[in-house]
Design an enzyme around this catalytic site. Structure first.
Site, PDB file in Angstrom:
ATOM      1  N   ARG A 291       0.842  -1.194   0.000  1.00  0.00           N
ATOM      2  CA  ARG A 291       0.000   0.000   0.000  1.00  0.00           C
ATOM      3  C   ARG A 291       0.877   1.243   0.000  1.00  0.00           C
ATOM      4  O   ARG A 291       1.861   1.316   0.726  1.00  0.00           O
ATOM      5  CB  ARG A 291      -0.938   0.009   1.219  1.00  0.00           C
TER       6      ARG A 291
ATOM      7  N   ARG B 196       2.328   1.151  10.196  1.00  0.00           N
ATOM      8  CA  ARG B 196       1.833   1.599   8.886  1.00  0.00           C
ATOM      9  C   ARG B 196       2.980   1.501   7.889  1.00  0.00           C
ATOM     10  O   ARG B 196       3.835   2.376   7.812  1.00  0.00           O
ATOM     11  CB  ARG B 196       1.324   3.044   9.003  1.00  0.00           C
TER      12      ARG B 196
ATOM     13  N   GLU C 227      -6.313  -0.811  15.739  1.00  0.00           N
ATOM     14  CA  GLU C 227      -6.919  -1.789  14.835  1.00  0.00           C
ATOM     15  C   GLU C 227      -5.929  -2.887  14.453  1.00  0.00           C
ATOM     16  O   GLU C 227      -4.783  -2.600  14.089  1.00  0.00           O
ATOM     17  CB  GLU C 227      -7.407  -1.092  13.565  1.00  0.00           C
TER      18      GLU C 227
ATOM     19  N   SER D  12     -10.033  -6.071  10.408  1.00  0.00           N
ATOM     20  CA  SER D  12     -11.257  -5.442   9.938  1.00  0.00           C
ATOM     21  C   SER D  12     -12.035  -6.486   9.158  1.00  0.00           C
ATOM     22  O   SER D  12     -11.507  -7.075   8.207  1.00  0.00           O
ATOM     23  CB  SER D  12     -10.928  -4.241   9.051  1.00  0.00           C
TER      24      SER D  12
ATOM     25  N   ARG E  51       1.072  -6.219  12.672  1.00  0.00           N
ATOM     26  CA  ARG E  51       0.386  -5.616  13.821  1.00  0.00           C
ATOM     27  C   ARG E  51       0.217  -6.633  14.952  1.00  0.00           C
ATOM     28  O   ARG E  51       0.248  -6.275  16.127  1.00  0.00           O
ATOM     29  CB  ARG E  51      -0.955  -5.031  13.386  1.00  0.00           C
TER      30      ARG E  51
END
Length: 423
Positions: A260, A275, A347, A350, A389
């Site tokens: 990403r 991130r 988070e 999801s 994560r």
């Protein structure tokens, strides 16, 4: 993307759904274009019918030596008119599609109102955040002190938002991915799948990543895309298919590299692994029927929760509000893990139900068992979990004052029996 018949039946409800996401109404514009298109299509069909009738009429007359000049002139004029109408239909379809493909999925009625993450609703919490007799450190402080997490070398190789893991931390990351895959395939009924990390435009479009998120993905010089998540190839694997209802639900899981660009995230989570441009994630995808998708959503979310429970990581389930629900989702549950180093919930998974939004975009349908026309499938996707994560959460929740880390029991078989990582 959207059922135009549902829009015609209740344009006010369509616009109300957009308003919940903070978007302007578009129903009347779309309906106006739709009406123009249908009128042009009807006129086109009438002229096509008349031209076919003329062809049938002209042939016998010519064979009898009769004058067909006027009829042939009418046929030529009809052909010109038809070309104009065909262009008009194509233009109206094009502008409608161009607008529709930028509109997000319609929200489930149970999604709470709210403009952003501050209005998300915590549904439940599992586990108690650990207490420490010392000030807990963040994962990058722990990893660098151990000499096993190297951002400097990664920056030299690739720039910001990359990391090099070494030794026991590299093995711990691998162990997490293997553990999650084994859990989902052996206990949760997902089929383990290896997928390409390079996909074409159609795969990205069908899973609602194009055109909306083109700036958040990396593209190769030959026009393919590095996947932002294995959701893309897993879901797109049924594109264009008509599945048998008896084969549903179809559940797939994959561990893949994800890429990403993190466009728009400048200044956010700059330190550490939260991130990154490149990361690993175990993805879960379900393809099912409309009647079963809500139950499948709950089931998928529980599968992700069980990973955290087996790792003994405190978490909470959050129902996202209208303003925080993703573009392709009708309803989303986020799982947030407790990170002691940050003193915050972050988070880690999801899980979203997209209903038939992706099914329509990629024309994936199933044949009902009782017969009848094929129906668009419902698709769901969820992180089960993001490996990086989860590594962060394992490190921060299992740290000691000397900087060493206890390895969770369920991961020790994957670590050759190692119980603790020390400098």
């Amino acid at each position: 993307m959207h059922d135009i018949r549902a829009l015609r039946a209740d344009p006010a409800a369509f616009d109300a759904d957009l308003a919940r996401r903070g978007l302007e109404p578009v129903a009347q514009k779309l309906l106006s274009w739709d009406e123009e298109r249908r009128q042009a299509q009807t006129a086109l069909q009438e002229k096509q019918g008349r031209r076919k009738a003329l062809a049938r009429e002209i042939g016998p007359l010519k064979r009898n030596g009769e004058d067909t000049t006027a009829l042939e002139a009418e046929a030529v004029a009809l052909r010109t008119d038809m070309e104009v109408l065909e262009a008009q239909v194509a233009a109206l379809e094009g502008q409608s599609t161009a607008l529709l493909e930028t509109l997000p999925n319609r929200l489930d009625p149970s999604v709470p109102e709210g403009p952003d993450e501050t209005a998300n609703v915590v549904q439940h919490q599992w586990g108690t955040p650990p207490t420490f007799s010392f000030t807990p450190r963040q994962h990058f402080e722990l990893g660098e002190a151990l000499g096993l997490m190297d951002f400097g070398t990664a920056a030299k190789l690739s720039g910001a938002r990359f990391v090099v893991l070494r030794g026991a931390l590299a093995r711990l990351a691998r162990a997490l991915g293997q553990f999650m895959l084994d859990l989902h395939s052996d206990e949760h009924g997902y089929t383990e799948t290896q997928v390409p990390v390079l996909v074409n435009d159609a795969a990205m479009y069908g899973t609602d990543k194009l055109p909306k998120f083109s700036d958040q993905s990396f593209r190769t010089e030959d026009g393919r895309w590095l996947i932002p998540t294995a959701e893309v190839p897993l879901t797109a694997s049924v594109s264009g298919d008509i599945l048998e209802a008896a084969t549903l639900p179809r559940r797939m899981t994959a561990l893949s590299q994800c890429f990403r660009s993190e466009a728009g995230s400048a200044g956010r989570d700059v330190r550490g692994m939260l991130r990154q441009h490149q990361f690993e994630k175990v993805e879960m995808v379900s393809v099912t029927t409309p009647e079963e998708s809500d139950a499948e959503h709950e089931r998928m979310t529980r599968c992700a929760e069980k990973v955290l429970e087996k790792l003994n990581i405190p978490y909470r389930r959050v129902l996202l509000c209208a303003g925080d629900t993703g573009f392709g989702a009708a309803k989303t549950f986020d799982l947030e893990a407790w990170l002691p180093g940050q003193g915050a919930w972050r988070e880690i998974s999801s899980c979203s139900n997209t209903r038939d939004f992706q099914g329509r975009r990629m024309n994936a349908r199933f044949r009902p068992q009782g017969g009848g026309a094929p129906v668009f499938v419902h698709t769901l996707n969820g992180s089960g979990l993001a490996v990086g994560r989860t590594l962060i959460a394992v490190m921060e929740n299992n740290q000691h004052e000397d900087g060493s880390l206890t390895i969770p029991d369920v991961l020790r078989p994957y670590m050759g029996g190692l119980e603790r990582i020390e400098a």
